[in-house]
Motif scaffolding. Sequence first.
Motif, PDB file in Angstrom:
ATOM      1  N   LYS A   1    -107.937  16.567-116.945  1.00 56.06           N
ATOM      2  CA  LYS A   1    -107.847  15.365-117.047  1.00 56.06           C
ATOM      3  C   LYS A   1    -109.170  15.625-117.649  1.00 56.06           C
ATOM      4  O   LYS A   1    -110.335  15.136-116.958  1.00 56.06           O
ATOM      5  CB  LYS A   1    -107.527  14.236-117.174  1.00 56.06           C
TER       6      LYS A   1
ATOM      7  N   THR B   1    -109.818  12.410-124.524  1.00 56.63           N
ATOM      8  CA  THR B   1    -108.453  12.263-124.111  1.00 56.63           C
ATOM      9  C   THR B   1    -107.112  12.029-125.091  1.00 56.63           C
ATOM     10  O   THR B   1    -106.306  12.034-124.918  1.00 56.63           O
ATOM     11  CB  THR B   1    -108.332  10.376-123.564  1.00 56.63           C
TER      12      THR B   1
ATOM     13  N   LEU C   1    -102.999  14.914-111.979  1.00 62.78           N
ATOM     14  CA  LEU C   1    -104.077  14.976-112.871  1.00 62.78           C
ATOM     15  C   LEU C   1    -105.455  14.844-111.941  1.00 62.78           C
ATOM     16  O   LEU C   1    -106.158  14.229-111.362  1.00 62.78           O
ATOM     17  CB  LEU C   1    -104.499  13.584-113.755  1.00 62.78           C
TER      18      LEU C   1
ATOM     19  N   LYS D   1    -109.682  16.137-112.036  1.00 58.52           N
ATOM     20  CA  LYS D   1    -110.831  15.579-112.511  1.00 58.52           C
ATOM     21  C   LYS D   1    -112.074  16.240-112.596  1.00 58.52           C
ATOM     22  O   LYS D   1    -112.414  16.284-111.387  1.00 58.52           O
ATOM     23  CB  LYS D   1    -111.366  13.966-113.135  1.00 58.52           C
TER      24      LYS D   1
ATOM     25  N   GLU E   1    -103.177  13.179-124.408  1.00 57.91           N
ATOM     26  CA  GLU E   1    -103.556  13.222-122.617  1.00 57.91           C
ATOM     27  C   GLU E   1    -103.478  11.464-122.430  1.00 57.91           C
ATOM     28  O   GLU E   1    -103.491  10.819-121.751  1.00 57.91           O
ATOM     29  CB  GLU E   1    -105.062  13.304-121.945  1.00 57.91           C
TER      30      GLU E   1
ATOM     31  N   TYR F   1    -100.589  10.281-121.481  1.00 56.62           N
ATOM     32  CA  TYR F   1     -99.409  10.351-119.986  1.00 56.62           C
ATOM     33  C   TYR F   1     -98.447   9.307-119.762  1.00 56.62           C
ATOM     34  O   TYR F   1     -97.926   9.231-119.413  1.00 56.62           O
ATOM     35  CB  TYR F   1    -100.592  10.814-119.280  1.00 56.62           C
TER      36      TYR F   1
END
Length: 240
Positions: free
Chosen positions: A53, A57, A160, A162, A228, A231
Amino acid sequence: MHNEELENIKKEFLRIKKMGYICNTKKISNGIVNVFNSNINTKLLKNVDIKSKGNYTRVYKKLFLAPPDGDSEYIKRLYKNYSYQDQIDKRYRILGCFIQANCSTFIGARFLFRLKIKYDEEKVFLTICDRNFTIIEEKVYWTFDSLKNNLKNNFPTLVLIKAWSKTIKGLEYYKYYDIEFLELKSFSSFLKLLEDGTIRISLKIGTFRKGSKKGQINNFGTYFEIQELDYEKLYTKLKL
């Protein structure tokens, strides 16, 4: 999926997080996910879908690959009837588009593609019209059952991750800093998001330009995808 399994993934994430920046030595694509997967116990990845992610986004991410049920020769026929000249190399033809249910997509300035959900038939159709919105065909479709199976088979639990990235001497490095767990809501939620255009289909058919298949149809796949930032319209965020 049991919380114990997710807790083990979280523990592995925290261990990898402490490693600092990790080099993508093999220069593999989708580096954030693949470098993470290469540093975790692979037994933990059997029942989850790991995705990265980022900060942007509005980027679309693939949910699953799903050829339609209604037409086994759909690629050849769509390419033959609706492809258009490739602007990069006019010797070849392509058919690339994003298809939604809440609006029509122009194809080669001659046709309109749109998704239509027929609840009574339990099918999602690709409706093809001319410029006057006269229906030309509705031969391509996906059954509700096949879409349900795709959602289940592509893991109801989404993880997800990051990471920050930096490049040193041409090599990419990743430092993992956050993880989220999400669980699929319901198939009706999926249909609602498909109907309002939140979920779309990506269709790309091209032509091989070299090699033994030069001049033949090159099918890149038919994918269902979502942004994204959307989601959590399809998944529920889990607290661990």
